[in-house]
Design a protein around this motif. Structure first.
Motif, PDB file in Angstrom:
ATOM      1  N   PRO A  10       0.789  -1.209   0.000  1.00 60.30           N
ATOM      2  CA  PRO A  10       0.000   0.000   0.000  1.00 60.30           C
ATOM      3  C   PRO A  10       0.829   1.270   0.000  1.00 60.30           C
ATOM      4  CG  PRO A  10      -0.681  -1.503   1.725  1.00 60.30           C
ATOM      5  CD  PRO A  10       0.563  -2.043   1.134  1.00 60.30           C
ATOM      6  N   LEU A  11       0.231   2.324  -0.542  1.00 61.83           N
ATOM      7  CA  LEU A  11       0.749   3.677  -0.471  1.00 61.83           C
ATOM      8  C   LEU A  11       2.148   3.818  -1.049  1.00 61.83           C
ATOM      9  CD1 LEU A  11      -0.606   4.718   2.999  1.00 61.83           C
ATOM     10  CD2 LEU A  11      -1.672   4.933   0.775  1.00 61.83           C
ATOM     11  N   GLY A  12       2.441   2.998  -2.041  1.00 66.62           N
ATOM     12  CA  GLY A  12       3.610   3.224  -2.870  1.00 66.62           C
ATOM     13  C   GLY A  12       4.948   2.837  -2.307  1.00 66.62           C
ATOM     14  N   PHE A  13       4.984   2.032  -1.222  1.00 63.75           N
ATOM     15  CA  PHE A  13       6.274   1.620  -0.688  1.00 63.75           C
ATOM     16  C   PHE A  13       6.459   0.136  -0.982  1.00 63.75           C
ATOM     17  CE2 PHE A  13       6.455   5.580   1.070  1.00 63.75           C
ATOM     18  CZ  PHE A  13       5.388   5.859   1.907  1.00 63.75           C
ATOM     19  N   PRO A  14       7.107  -0.220  -2.142  1.00 63.92           N
ATOM     20  CA  PRO A  14       7.079  -1.605  -2.600  1.00 63.92           C
ATOM     21  C   PRO A  14       8.023  -2.553  -1.877  1.00 63.92           C
ATOM     22  CG  PRO A  14       7.874  -0.101  -4.302  1.00 63.92           C
ATOM     23  CD  PRO A  14       7.679   0.700  -3.041  1.00 63.92           C
ATOM     24  N   LEU A 160      -3.684   4.388  -6.112  1.00 64.72           N
ATOM     25  CA  LEU A 160      -3.090   5.722  -5.995  1.00 64.72           C
ATOM     26  C   LEU A 160      -1.735   5.642  -5.298  1.00 64.72           C
ATOM     27  CD1 LEU A 160      -6.246   7.781  -4.946  1.00 64.72           C
ATOM     28  CD2 LEU A 160      -5.070   7.869  -7.151  1.00 64.72           C
ATOM     29  N   GLY A 161      -1.642   4.782  -4.290  1.00 67.13           N
ATOM     30  CA  GLY A 161      -0.388   4.636  -3.569  1.00 67.13           C
ATOM     31  C   GLY A 161       0.739   4.135  -4.452  1.00 67.13           C
ATOM     32  N   GLN A 162       0.442   3.216  -5.353  1.00 67.50           N
ATOM     33  CA  GLN A 162       1.484   2.727  -6.251  1.00 67.50           C
ATOM     34  C   GLN A 162       1.894   3.781  -7.274  1.00 67.50           C
ATOM     35  OE1 GLN A 162       3.098   0.107  -5.666  1.00 67.50           O
ATOM     36  NE2 GLN A 162       1.760  -0.820  -4.140  1.00 67.50           N
ATOM     37  N   MET A 163       0.988   4.687  -7.597  1.00 67.52           N
ATOM     38  CA  MET A 163       1.304   5.769  -8.532  1.00 67.52           C
ATOM     39  C   MET A 163       2.137   6.863  -7.883  1.00 67.52           C
ATOM     40  SD  MET A 163      -2.449   6.211 -10.350  1.00 67.52           S
ATOM     41  CE  MET A 163      -1.916   7.427 -11.569  1.00 67.52           C
ATOM     42  N   VAL A 183      -7.815   5.036   2.170  1.00 70.16           N
ATOM     43  CA  VAL A 183      -7.588   3.978   3.159  1.00 70.16           C
ATOM     44  C   VAL A 183      -8.284   4.331   4.473  1.00 70.16           C
ATOM     45  CG1 VAL A 183      -5.844   2.718   4.480  1.00 70.16           C
ATOM     46  CG2 VAL A 183      -5.416   3.305   2.090  1.00 70.16           C
ATOM     47  N   LYS A 184      -8.184   5.583   4.869  1.00 68.04           N
ATOM     48  CA  LYS A 184      -8.842   6.033   6.097  1.00 68.04           C
ATOM     49  C   LYS A 184     -10.353   5.841   5.999  1.00 68.04           C
ATOM     50  CE  LYS A 184      -9.253  10.053   9.156  1.00 68.04           C
ATOM     51  NZ  LYS A 184      -8.877  11.476   9.365  1.00 68.04           N
ATOM     52  N   LYS A 185     -10.916   6.173   4.849  1.00 66.43           N
ATOM     53  CA  LYS A 185     -12.358   6.010   4.647  1.00 66.43           C
ATOM     54  C   LYS A 185     -12.741   4.534   4.707  1.00 66.43           C
ATOM     55  CE  LYS A 185     -16.513   7.451   3.612  1.00 66.43           C
ATOM     56  NZ  LYS A 185     -17.315   8.249   4.581  1.00 66.43           N
ATOM     57  N   ALA A 186     -11.929   3.678   4.123  1.00 63.95           N
ATOM     58  CA  ALA A 186     -12.210   2.239   4.163  1.00 63.95           C
ATOM     59  C   ALA A 186     -12.278   1.743   5.602  1.00 63.95           C
ATOM     60  CB  ALA A 186     -11.143   1.471   3.390  1.00 63.95           C
ATOM     61  N   LEU A 187     -11.344   2.191   6.439  1.00 62.40           N
ATOM     62  CA  LEU A 187     -11.311   1.742   7.833  1.00 62.40           C
ATOM     63  C   LEU A 187     -12.446   2.359   8.647  1.00 62.40           C
ATOM     64  CD1 LEU A 187      -7.467   1.733   8.443  1.00 62.40           C
ATOM     65  CD2 LEU A 187      -8.996  -0.245   8.324  1.00 62.40           C
ATOM     66  N   GLU A 188     -12.889   3.541   8.284  1.00 66.33           N
ATOM     67  CA  GLU A 188     -14.054   4.128   8.945  1.00 66.33           C
ATOM     68  C   GLU A 188     -15.308   3.313   8.654  1.00 66.33           C
ATOM     69  OE1 GLU A 188     -14.216   8.100   7.508  1.00 66.33           O
ATOM     70  OE2 GLU A 188     -12.630   8.848   8.841  1.00 66.33           O
ATOM     71  N   ALA A 196      -7.312  -3.053   4.140  1.00 65.69           N
ATOM     72  CA  ALA A 196      -7.065  -1.682   4.581  1.00 65.69           C
ATOM     73  C   ALA A 196      -6.185  -1.661   5.829  1.00 65.69           C
ATOM     74  CB  ALA A 196      -8.393  -0.964   4.843  1.00 65.69           C
ATOM     75  N   LEU A 197      -6.374  -2.626   6.720  1.00 65.01           N
ATOM     76  CA  LEU A 197      -5.508  -2.713   7.900  1.00 65.01           C
ATOM     77  C   LEU A 197      -4.064  -2.987   7.490  1.00 65.01           C
ATOM     78  CD1 LEU A 197      -7.782  -4.784  10.311  1.00 65.01           C
ATOM     79  CD2 LEU A 197      -7.093  -2.406  10.608  1.00 65.01           C
ATOM     80  N   ILE A 198      -3.881  -3.846   6.495  1.00 60.62           N
ATOM     81  CA  ILE A 198      -2.528  -4.122   6.005  1.00 60.62           C
ATOM     82  C   ILE A 198      -1.933  -2.874   5.374  1.00 60.62           C
ATOM     83  CG2 ILE A 198      -1.196  -5.438   4.305  1.00 60.62           C
ATOM     84  CD1 ILE A 198      -3.186  -7.763   4.815  1.00 60.62           C
ATOM     85  N   GLN A 199      -2.746  -2.113   4.643  1.00 59.84           N
ATOM     86  CA  GLN A 199      -2.259  -0.860   4.069  1.00 59.84           C
ATOM     87  C   GLN A 199      -1.793   0.094   5.164  1.00 59.84           C
ATOM     88  OE1 GLN A 199      -5.950  -0.372   1.735  1.00 59.84           O
ATOM     89  NE2 GLN A 199      -4.632   0.257   0.047  1.00 59.84           N
ATOM     90  N   GLU A 200      -2.576   0.205   6.213  1.00 58.67           N
ATOM     91  CA  GLU A 200      -2.199   1.117   7.309  1.00 58.67           C
ATOM     92  C   GLU A 200      -0.946   0.624   8.019  1.00 58.67           C
ATOM     93  OE1 GLU A 200      -2.226   4.274  10.029  1.00 58.67           O
ATOM     94  OE2 GLU A 200      -3.081   3.999   8.014  1.00 58.67           O
ATOM     95  N   ALA A 201      -0.873  -0.679   8.285  1.00 59.61           N
ATOM     96  CA  ALA A 201       0.322  -1.225   8.925  1.00 59.61           C
ATOM     97  C   ALA A 201       1.551  -1.017   8.048  1.00 59.61           C
ATOM     98  CB  ALA A 201       0.116  -2.715   9.208  1.00 59.61           C
ATOM     99  N   SER A 202       1.396  -1.195   6.749  1.00 54.71           N
ATOM    100  CA  SER A 202       2.529  -1.049   5.844  1.00 54.71           C
ATOM    101  C   SER A 202       2.981   0.402   5.735  1.00 54.71           C
ATOM    102  CB  SER A 202       2.169  -1.608   4.467  1.00 54.71           C
ATOM    103  OG  SER A 202       1.926  -2.998   4.553  1.00 54.71           O
ATOM    104  N   ARG A 203       2.050   1.323   5.845  1.00 53.89           N
ATOM    105  CA  ARG A 203       2.442   2.740   5.884  1.00 53.89           C
ATOM    106  C   ARG A 203       3.369   2.993   7.065  1.00 53.89           C
ATOM    107  NH1 ARG A 203       1.082   7.265   8.584  1.00 53.89           N
ATOM    108  NH2 ARG A 203      -0.479   6.167   9.828  1.00 53.89           N
TER     109      ARG A 203
END
Length: 268
Positions: A10-14, A160-163, A183-188, A196-203
């Motif tokens: 997530p969020l572009g950090f490969p 969007l994160g990968q871009m 991602v924040k909206k998904a978790l809300e 989405a939790l994995i995206q947040e953890a990976s951030r």
């Protein structure tokens, strides 16, 4: 030829892994009683992307075969857009490549130092990756419009994160907040939605402290996800990769290597 591809992050950090595309156009979804979904159609393509490599021509053929399967399926309108977004996303993963070990080592060093805009120079096929992600974004936005929910917000945030670090600095400043917002909206909407939790953890795992990273919080969140159960190969791979990056950011390279090996046991 072998192509180095990032695992879905997530969020572009490969996460750097060795990946392949191996895919057939033969229909695969006729089993009696099988529930057809976007994931059902895409999974063979996804797993092939993460397992080894083909030529660009073969990768394109695999992508087109996936689109043909989507068109001939009985998916409803929003699931069709969901599947198209995923297909283009994984094509983007194919092109988002760092080709040599030397470049991979330099890439990892820049990542650890938070030199995100410098990462663009390692992507030899950056424009092709961006083109695929643009296609994925269009389909994901249609999917979100037709079926707003945690799944569609999370997927758009991932694309969007990968871009984020493939375009210009100005584009990164624009896209970054949009990715985080999705991602924040998904978790809300669905606090226990695992992707989405994995995206947040990976951030938290992939960012230096100066950019909001927190390896301890990342590990805590990854452990919570594992306790609740993981049944998806890609999700499990990303969790192990995240553990590896949390250690890497703390300069514990031996522990990072151990976790990377665990991840690669899923996608050799």
């Amino acid at each position: 030829m072998h192509r180095t591809i990032r695992g879905t992050l997530p969020l572009g950090f490969p996460v750097l892994v060795t990946a392949v595309i191996l895919f057939s156009a033969v229909p695969r979804f006729a089993a009696a009683g099988e529930v057809i979904s976007a994931e059902t159609i895409i999974t063979p393509f996804r797993d092939a992307v993460y397992n080894h490599s083909l030529s660009e021509t073969e990768a394109r053929q695999s992508y087109q075969a996936t689109l043909a399967d989507i068109s001939s399926s009985n998916l409803n309108l929003y699931e069709t857009e969901h599947a198209r977004a995923l297909a283009a996303y994984y094509l983007g993963r194919y092109y988002q490549a760092v080709k040599t070990r030397e470049e991979m080592a330099a890439y990892a060093g820049d990542l650890r130092k938070g030199r995100y805009l410098a990462l663009r120079k390692y992507y030899a096929e950056r424009e092709a990756a961006l083109d695929a992600y643009r296609e994925a974004r269009i389909a994901a936005e249609k999917y979100l419009e037709l079926n707003p929910g945690a799944e569609s917000h999370s997927l758009l945030g991932e694309i969007l994160g990968q871009m984020l670090f493939l375009g210009s600095a100005g584009q990164a400043l624009t896209i970054g907040p949009k990715a985080r917002k999705q991602v924040k909206k998904a978790l809300e909407m669905k606090p226990d939605y695992k992707k989405a939790l994995i995206q947040e953890a990976s951030r938290l795992a992939y960012s230096p402290p100066a950019y909001g990273g927190n390896p301890d919080k990342a590990r805590e969140l990854y452990r919570r996800i594992l306790r609740e159960g993981i049944w998806d190969r890609e999700d499990e791979f990303n969790i192990y990769g995240g553990f590896a990056m949390a250690s890497f950011m703390e300069k514990d390279d031996a522990q990072a290597l151990s976790w990377f090996r665990e991840a690669l046991s899923l996608y050799p």
